[in-house]
Design a protein around this motif. Structure first.
Motif, PDB file in Angstrom:
ATOM      1  N   GLU A   6      45.112  20.893   9.847  1.00  0.00           N
ATOM      2  CA  GLU A   6      45.428  21.550   8.584  1.00  0.00           C
ATOM      3  C   GLU A   6      45.329  20.574   7.424  1.00  0.00           C
ATOM      4  O   GLU A   6      45.550  19.367   7.586  1.00  0.00           O
ATOM      5  CB  GLU A   6      46.848  22.119   8.600  1.00  0.00           C
ATOM      6  N   SER A   7      45.026  21.112   6.252  1.00  0.00           N
ATOM      7  CA  SER A   7      44.996  20.310   5.031  1.00  0.00           C
ATOM      8  C   SER A   7      45.267  21.224   3.849  1.00  0.00           C
ATOM      9  O   SER A   7      45.223  22.456   3.975  1.00  0.00           O
ATOM     10  CB  SER A   7      43.645  19.608   4.863  1.00  0.00           C
ATOM     11  N   GLY A   8      45.549  20.605   2.700  1.00  0.00           N
ATOM     12  CA  GLY A   8      45.717  21.368   1.472  1.00  0.00           C
ATOM     13  C   GLY A   8      47.150  21.558   1.012  1.00  0.00           C
ATOM     14  O   GLY A   8      47.383  22.133  -0.049  1.00  0.00           O
ATOM     15  N   ARG A  19      45.645  26.481  -1.611  1.00  0.00           N
ATOM     16  CA  ARG A  19      44.817  26.979  -0.529  1.00  0.00           C
ATOM     17  C   ARG A  19      44.872  25.992   0.626  1.00  0.00           C
ATOM     18  O   ARG A  19      44.494  24.815   0.472  1.00  0.00           O
ATOM     19  CB  ARG A  19      43.367  27.190  -0.941  1.00  0.00           C
ATOM     20  N   LEU A  20      45.348  26.471   1.756  1.00  0.00           N
ATOM     21  CA  LEU A  20      45.371  25.669   2.962  1.00  0.00           C
ATOM     22  C   LEU A  20      44.092  25.909   3.759  1.00  0.00           C
ATOM     23  O   LEU A  20      43.551  27.002   3.762  1.00  0.00           O
ATOM     24  CB  LEU A  20      46.577  26.032   3.825  1.00  0.00           C
ATOM     25  N   SER A  21      43.658  24.858   4.434  1.00  0.00           N
ATOM     26  CA  SER A  21      42.506  24.948   5.324  1.00  0.00           C
ATOM     27  C   SER A  21      42.903  24.453   6.704  1.00  0.00           C
ATOM     28  O   SER A  21      43.804  23.613   6.835  1.00  0.00           O
ATOM     29  CB  SER A  21      41.345  24.086   4.806  1.00  0.00           C
ATOM     30  N   CYS A  22      42.231  24.966   7.698  1.00  0.00           N
ATOM     31  CA  CYS A  22      42.449  24.518   9.069  1.00  0.00           C
ATOM     32  C   CYS A  22      41.083  24.421   9.736  1.00  0.00           C
ATOM     33  O   CYS A  22      40.410  25.436   9.931  1.00  0.00           O
ATOM     34  CB  CYS A  22      43.345  25.481   9.819  1.00  0.00           C
ATOM     35  N   TYR A  80      41.388  29.765   6.432  1.00  0.00           N
ATOM     36  CA  TYR A  80      42.031  29.441   5.161  1.00  0.00           C
ATOM     37  C   TYR A  80      43.261  30.317   4.952  1.00  0.00           C
ATOM     38  O   TYR A  80      43.364  31.423   5.483  1.00  0.00           O
ATOM     39  CB  TYR A  80      41.064  29.671   3.995  1.00  0.00           C
ATOM     40  N   LEU A  81      44.157  29.806   4.128  1.00  0.00           N
ATOM     41  CA  LEU A  81      45.284  30.606   3.666  1.00  0.00           C
ATOM     42  C   LEU A  81      45.425  30.373   2.170  1.00  0.00           C
ATOM     43  O   LEU A  81      45.834  29.295   1.748  1.00  0.00           O
ATOM     44  CB  LEU A  81      46.584  30.226   4.383  1.00  0.00           C
ATOM     45  N   TYR A  94      53.426  24.280   7.279  1.00  0.00           N
ATOM     46  CA  TYR A  94      52.539  25.373   7.655  1.00  0.00           C
ATOM     47  C   TYR A  94      51.621  24.924   8.783  1.00  0.00           C
ATOM     48  O   TYR A  94      51.002  23.854   8.697  1.00  0.00           O
ATOM     49  CB  TYR A  94      51.718  25.824   6.453  1.00  0.00           C
ATOM     50  N   TYR A  95      51.555  25.756   9.812  1.00  0.00           N
ATOM     51  CA  TYR A  95      50.766  25.462  10.997  1.00  0.00           C
ATOM     52  C   TYR A  95      49.688  26.521  11.191  1.00  0.00           C
ATOM     53  O   TYR A  95      49.958  27.715  11.007  1.00  0.00           O
ATOM     54  CB  TYR A  95      51.645  25.465  12.247  1.00  0.00           C
ATOM     55  N   CYS A  96      48.514  26.093  11.596  1.00  0.00           N
ATOM     56  CA  CYS A  96      47.533  27.074  12.038  1.00  0.00           C
ATOM     57  C   CYS A  96      47.521  27.089  13.558  1.00  0.00           C
ATOM     58  O   CYS A  96      47.931  26.119  14.218  1.00  0.00           O
ATOM     59  CB  CYS A  96      46.150  26.803  11.469  1.00  0.00           C
ATOM     60  N   ALA A  97      47.064  28.210  14.098  1.00  0.00           N
ATOM     61  CA  ALA A  97      47.066  28.405  15.536  1.00  0.00           C
ATOM     62  C   ALA A  97      45.883  29.264  15.940  1.00  0.00           C
ATOM     63  O   ALA A  97      45.416  30.099  15.153  1.00  0.00           O
ATOM     64  CB  ALA A  97      48.366  29.060  15.979  1.00  0.00           C
ATOM     65  N   ALA A  98      45.430  29.066  17.161  1.00  0.00           N
ATOM     66  CA  ALA A  98      44.315  29.833  17.718  1.00  0.00           C
ATOM     67  C   ALA A  98      44.777  30.545  18.970  1.00  0.00           C
ATOM     68  O   ALA A  98      45.471  29.952  19.816  1.00  0.00           O
ATOM     69  CB  ALA A  98      43.143  28.913  18.042  1.00  0.00           C
ATOM     70  N   GLY A  99      44.379  31.809  19.099  1.00  0.00           N
ATOM     71  CA  GLY A  99      44.775  32.565  20.266  1.00  0.00           C
ATOM     72  C   GLY A  99      43.781  33.640  20.625  1.00  0.00           C
ATOM     73  O   GLY A  99      42.944  34.024  19.804  1.00  0.00           O
TER      74      GLY A  99
END
Length: 120
Positions: A6-8, A19-22, A80-81, A94-99
């Motif tokens: 994650e970044s941003g 704007r967050l990026s993952c 992105y968020l 803030y965390y991103c996740a994949a499922g």
């Protein structure tokens, strides 16, 4: 090895946008639903938003609906968020996740998180 980075994140004032990026690697990105979660100080981790593997469906927590927008670029393996009208209560890691499942639970892979701080 799956990596989600994650970044941003940063420090902003109430009403501002971020704007967050993952960026994802080590998995077939276009096969996974992607989600954003957050954990505020002294709180449990909570669901924020998710997007289906092909981007045709999204789902949001009520607390962010109308202010946050999740999107993805499968060519760039990135989700992105976009966060608008930020409030102090949005302060969290803030965390991103994949499922494999499109929803607010059951994610297989997680990033390390990025801090978002919203001052009043």
């Amino acid at each position: 090895q799956v990596q989600l980075v994650e970044s941003g994140g940063g420090l902003v004032q109430a009403g501002d946008s971020l704007r967050l990026s993952c960026a994802a690697s080590g998995l077939t990105f276009s096969s996974y639903a992607m989600g954003w979660f957050r954990q505020g100080p002294g709180k449990e981790r909570e669901f924020v938003a998710t997007i289906r593997w092909n981007g045709d469906s999204t789902y949001y927590a009520d607390s962010v609906k109308g202010r946050f927008t999740i999107s993805r670029d499968n060519a760039r393996n990135t989700v992105y968020l976009q966060m608008n009208s930020l409030k102090p209560e949005d302060t969290a890691v803030y965390y991103c996740a994949a499922g494999r499942i499109f929803g607010d639970y059951g994610y297989d892979y997680w990033g390390q998180g990025t801090q978002v701080t919203v001052s009043s």
